[in-house]
Scaffold this motif. Structure first.
Motif, PDB file in Angstrom:
ATOM      1  N   UNK A  49     -20.184  -5.997  50.402  1.00  0.00           N
ATOM      2  CA  UNK A  49     -20.014  -7.008  51.435  1.00  0.00           C
ATOM      3  C   UNK A  49     -19.714  -6.320  52.762  1.00  0.00           C
ATOM      4  N   UNK A  50     -20.349  -6.790  53.841  1.00  0.00           N
ATOM      5  CA  UNK A  50     -20.110  -6.208  55.154  1.00  0.00           C
ATOM      6  C   UNK A  50     -19.887  -7.294  56.202  1.00  0.00           C
ATOM      7  N   UNK A  51     -19.930  -6.915  57.460  1.00  0.00           N
ATOM      8  CA  UNK A  51     -19.494  -7.783  58.551  1.00  0.00           C
ATOM      9  C   UNK A  51     -20.578  -8.765  58.995  1.00  0.00           C
ATOM     10  N   UNK A  52     -20.125  -9.815  59.673  1.00  0.00           N
ATOM     11  CA  UNK A  52     -20.999 -10.878  60.151  1.00  0.00           C
ATOM     12  C   UNK A  52     -21.534 -10.565  61.541  1.00  0.00           C
ATOM     13  N   UNK A  53     -22.562 -11.304  61.943  1.00  0.00           N
ATOM     14  CA  UNK A  53     -23.165 -11.188  63.259  1.00  0.00           C
ATOM     15  C   UNK A  53     -23.282 -12.584  63.884  1.00  0.00           C
ATOM     16  N   UNK A  54     -23.429 -12.627  65.201  1.00  0.00           N
ATOM     17  CA  UNK A  54     -23.515 -13.902  65.912  1.00  0.00           C
ATOM     18  C   UNK A  54     -24.699 -14.737  65.424  1.00  0.00           C
ATOM     19  N   UNK A  55     -25.821 -14.093  65.128  1.00  0.00           N
ATOM     20  CA  UNK A  55     -27.014 -14.804  64.666  1.00  0.00           C
ATOM     21  C   UNK A  55     -26.759 -15.609  63.404  1.00  0.00           C
ATOM     22  N   UNK A  56     -25.815 -15.158  62.585  1.00  0.00           N
ATOM     23  CA  UNK A  56     -25.539 -15.836  61.324  1.00  0.00           C
ATOM     24  C   UNK A  56     -25.089 -17.278  61.537  1.00  0.00           C
ATOM     25  N   UNK A  57     -24.383 -17.522  62.629  1.00  0.00           N
ATOM     26  CA  UNK A  57     -23.840 -18.851  62.866  1.00  0.00           C
ATOM     27  C   UNK A  57     -24.953 -19.868  63.081  1.00  0.00           C
ATOM     28  N   UNK A  58     -25.971 -19.498  63.831  1.00  0.00           N
ATOM     29  CA  UNK A  58     -27.106 -20.399  64.040  1.00  0.00           C
ATOM     30  C   UNK A  58     -27.890 -20.581  62.750  1.00  0.00           C
ATOM     31  N   UNK A  59     -28.131 -19.513  62.034  1.00  0.00           N
ATOM     32  CA  UNK A  59     -28.899 -19.583  60.797  1.00  0.00           C
ATOM     33  C   UNK A  59     -28.224 -20.489  59.773  1.00  0.00           C
ATOM     34  N   UNK A  60     -26.896 -20.421  59.688  1.00  0.00           N
ATOM     35  CA  UNK A  60     -26.162 -21.175  58.667  1.00  0.00           C
ATOM     36  C   UNK A  60     -25.945 -22.639  59.015  1.00  0.00           C
ATOM     37  N   UNK A  61     -26.237 -23.054  60.242  1.00  0.00           N
ATOM     38  CA  UNK A  61     -26.053 -24.450  60.614  1.00  0.00           C
ATOM     39  C   UNK A  61     -26.941 -25.390  59.797  1.00  0.00           C
ATOM     40  N   UNK A  62     -27.997 -24.865  59.187  1.00  0.00           N
ATOM     41  CA  UNK A  62     -28.897 -25.708  58.402  1.00  0.00           C
ATOM     42  C   UNK A  62     -28.238 -26.215  57.117  1.00  0.00           C
ATOM     43  N   UNK A  63     -27.130 -25.603  56.712  1.00  0.00           N
ATOM     44  CA  UNK A  63     -26.431 -26.002  55.494  1.00  0.00           C
ATOM     45  C   UNK A  63     -25.207 -26.855  55.821  1.00  0.00           C
TER      46      UNK A  63
END
Length: 337
Positions: free
Chosen positions: A120-134
């Motif tokens: 497991x590693x660190x998150x990125x800003x792009x992840x927040x937009x990608x995960x909004x679909x859930x």
């Protein structure tokens, strides 16, 4: 939530002081509070700080995952992190470019949960937009840049780090830190929510007409490479990364049924690593071209995602929906030319 924000601010301050004290060693963005990555994802300060508060039992704590939520896990993908664990159990694997032209994975679990996932590693800003679909997904990650943490706190997701849920994570002995942090998914999301939680917009069914016969396809980042080779015997695309077959720690070859190469805008974000290198931001809202690989054929299609809260639609030139093959899906984001 107020206690959580204050705790994170306090830990961020400690981490910044630690980084200042070890500036000659550090480079990159934080990979957990008090830990710093260089341009190749290597840890240059001590491992993550001890737990800041007691762990909470699944389903009973104030931070437990919402019913029906998918579990998304940020997975290390540098050479030292391979082979990974639990990657073959994911319903969807997203691949994105990060600092230094390297890649990082996000594995999404809904129909089954493996015993362990990682590193497991660190998150990125792009992840927040990608995960909004859930619908309020659970995001398991080892940390993030200090300035990004407030955005993660405000996002409609359930972020879970080793500091917050100590019994859900453990350090393995097979790899050196920081490439040995693993997650026990059943400590965060039990049971698996099921396929209905995968609100990606993906459709599954008969293959679209047309396409071109293709047995191999390679996606290149500045410092990483993904190759997908069709196996008629398995009816799957065999994954290789940087020229080496991708297997899990139990020896299983990672082999999705469908691969999507999605051409997107990759721009500079508002964040930089310790050396001043800008963190790429992968835009997943919008529209563009994509290549869908299934059944040994390549289909040139269009993708469209009007809002972050919606899934992504894939259509042919005539506007007909594109079906994926049943099984694991890999989505590799590639910078549009």
């Amino acid at each position: 939530m107020g206690h959580r924000a204050r705790t994170r601010r306090a830990v961020t301050t400690v981490a910044l002081l630690a980084v200042t004290a070890t500036a000659s060693l550090a480079a990159g963005c934080t990979g957990g509070r008090g830990a710093v990555e260089d341009g190749r994802g290597q840890l240059r300060t001590p491992a993550e700080s001890p737990a800041e508060r007691p762990a909470e039992s699944p389903g009973t704590g104030e931070r437990s995952a919402a019913a029906g939520s998918v579990l998304a896990v940020k997975i290390d993908n540098v050479l030292a992190a391979r082979p990974q664990t639990g990657l073959d159990s994911a319903d969807i694997v997203y691949a994105e470019q990060v600092e230094g032209g390297l890649s990082r994975l996000m594995a999404v679990y809904a129909t089954r949960l493996p015993k362990a996932v990682g590193p497991v590693r660190s998150a990125r800003e792009s992840d927040l937009e990608l995960l909004r679909q859930f619908d309020r997904p659970t995001l398991a990650f080892s940390g993030a840049q200090g300035k990004l943490m407030p955005l993660i706190d405000k996002a409609p997701l359930d972020g879970r780090t080793p500091e917050e849920v100590t019994d859900a994570y453990y350090r393995g002995t097979d790899k050196p830190a920081p490439h040995n942090l693993y997650l026990r998914p059943d400590r965060l999301s039990a049971p698996a929510p099921g396929a209905a939680a995968l609100t990606t917009g993906f459709r599954f069914g008969a293959a679209p007409e047309g396409g071109v016969r293709q047995t191999t396809h390679t996606v290149r980042y500045p410092a990483a490479r993904f190759t997908f080779t069709w196996s008629a015997d398995r009816d799957r695309w065999l994954v290789s990364m940087d020229g080496t077959p991708t297997v899990t720690t139990d020896g299983r070859r990672v082999a999705p049924a469908t691969v999507v190469v999605q051409y997107v805008k990759v721009r500079k974000s508002a964040f930089r690593d310790f050396l001043g290198n800008n963190t790429p931001y992968t835009e997943t809202v919008g529209s563009g071209k994509a290549t869908v690989l299934r059944d040994g054929r390549a289909h040139e299609v269009r993708w469209s995602r009007a809002r972050a809260t919606e899934g992504t639609e894939f259509t042919t030139g005539s506007g007909a929906p594109v079906n994926f093959a049943e099984g694991q899906v890999w989505v590799v984001f590639q910078k549009a030319s």
